[in-house]
Write a protein that holds these residues in place. Sequence first.
Motif, PDB file in Angstrom:
ATOM      1  N   UNK A   1      -4.223  -1.981   2.455  1.00 39.48           N
ATOM      2  CA  UNK A   1      -2.732  -1.673   1.901  1.00 39.48           C
ATOM      3  C   UNK A   1      -2.812   0.386   2.035  1.00 39.48           C
ATOM      4  N   UNK A   2      -4.336   0.264   1.431  1.00 42.03           N
ATOM      5  CA  UNK A   2      -3.857   2.267   1.640  1.00 42.03           C
ATOM      6  C   UNK A   2      -3.871   2.832   3.093  1.00 42.03           C
ATOM      7  N   UNK A   3      -4.557   2.503   4.576  1.00 35.10           N
ATOM      8  CA  UNK A   3      -4.578   2.772   4.960  1.00 35.10           C
ATOM      9  C   UNK A   3      -2.655   2.464   5.705  1.00 35.10           C
ATOM     10  N   UNK A   4      -2.416   1.231   5.368  1.00 35.20           N
ATOM     11  CA  UNK A   4      -1.132   0.999   5.718  1.00 35.20           C
ATOM     12  C   UNK A   4       0.066   2.106   4.883  1.00 35.20           C
ATOM     13  N   UNK A   5      -0.480   2.101   4.524  1.00 36.16           N
ATOM     14  CA  UNK A   5       0.973   2.900   3.402  1.00 36.16           C
ATOM     15  C   UNK A   5       0.385   4.397   4.119  1.00 36.16           C
ATOM     16  N   UNK A   6      -0.233   4.757   4.838  1.00 40.76           N
ATOM     17  CA  UNK A   6      -0.719   5.963   5.983  1.00 40.76           C
ATOM     18  C   UNK A   6       0.331   6.367   7.030  1.00 40.76           C
ATOM     19  N   UNK A   7       1.106   5.294   7.789  1.00 42.15           N
ATOM     20  CA  UNK A   7       1.825   4.936   8.690  1.00 42.15           C
ATOM     21  C   UNK A   7       3.690   5.189   8.500  1.00 42.15           C
ATOM     22  N   UNK A   8       3.236   5.761   7.448  1.00 40.90           N
ATOM     23  CA  UNK A   8       4.906   6.498   6.880  1.00 40.90           C
ATOM     24  C   UNK A   8       5.987   5.525   7.201  1.00 40.90           C
ATOM     25  N   UNK A   9       6.941   5.982   8.038  1.00 43.16           N
ATOM     26  CA  UNK A   9       8.487   5.045   8.645  1.00 43.16           C
ATOM     27  C   UNK A   9       7.657   3.261   8.418  1.00 43.16           C
TER      28      UNK A   9
END
Length: 389
Positions: free
Chosen positions: A304-312
């Motif tokens: 989830x933390x890695x996905x949150x860094x995707x931005x929009x």
Amino acid sequence: MHRSPPGRYVTVATAEEPYQAFVPAPLPPQPPLAWTPALRRRFDDALVALGRLDAVSALLPNAALLAYSFVRKEAVLSSQIEGTQSSLADLLLFEIDEQPGVPLDDAHEVSRCVAALERGLALLRGGLPLCGRLLCEVHAVLLDHPRERGKAPGEFRRSAVWVGGTRPSNAAFVPPPAGALPACLAAFERFLNDQPEATSPLLKAALAHVQFETIHPFLDGNGRIGRLLIVLQLLADGVLREPLLYLSLFFKTHRRLYSERLNAVRLHGDWERWLDFFAEGVQVSAAQAVVTAQALLALANEDRDRIAALGRAAQSALAVHQELQRQPLTTAATLARAAGLSAATVNKSLAHLSALGIVTELTQRQRGRVFSYPRHVELLNAGLPPPRA
């Protein structure tokens, strides 16, 4: 401690040859159980392990998603005990209408086991106590398949059954004759609902499992229903909030000892050794479930933390990731329906998750591609024996 058999044998006369059937005495056992310090300690340890498992479910933000996975794990293991060859991956493929690596009937049987437990949970949460009606409704779901119609789905048996041998007269064990079932089941239902006296939940689950298997109330499916009953009982009595306990792994690993302990109760009234075995199984299984739950939570948080860094793109990718925790083998179309997103959005999210190494595409085809959340599946499979073990 050895007692006389906890019941009586009755002679059943038939046109072919007479045979002996066993009618169990009502629970709780008489004379009372002999609680040695070692047995009390075993039960205390099991209760502590169950408490830790329940605490995990209380703290998890996605306890329902975890329960979804654990129910399937238990269904696979319980069905393997009955001889199916379906793995967890086979079940997940079957659920999305993909061809599993085993005969379809095997995968269908496991899916019925999942549906049966879910039906039992729904009835309990709807206010129905553990009773004959609930067991019959669960059984009807379990045997909901054309090849099972001759086995009276949802109905208590009206004829003899036996375990081992070719007929009742040479069987290893013959449960009560059909005429004795109503009285046996009425007493069993009273015990499940603490009448005429209350029994502590874990002890009740242990005693009830033996009694159910001894009564053998259905023509088929008694083993699977008897294992489901353990979890349903612990949920009904508030020991667990979610069905996260999968005892079938312990029973499968120690299959011979499981049968020996059951038979020792029927032959000698040796409840204490069964209780020690059962409590050990609960302790081991609950501890394993805690480890798996914590590992799955850590994986979900990390991803989830890695996905949150995707931005929009993060919001839709997170929604897809959430559904992957429920269905870790799936298709884009299934994800779109479950997440309420368009096909185009889901495909873009899957591309992002693939680039992050979270998702793997399995089929290498243009349409109907199957995607895997591989680390999630690996954690669920950890410690599982192969189907033929």
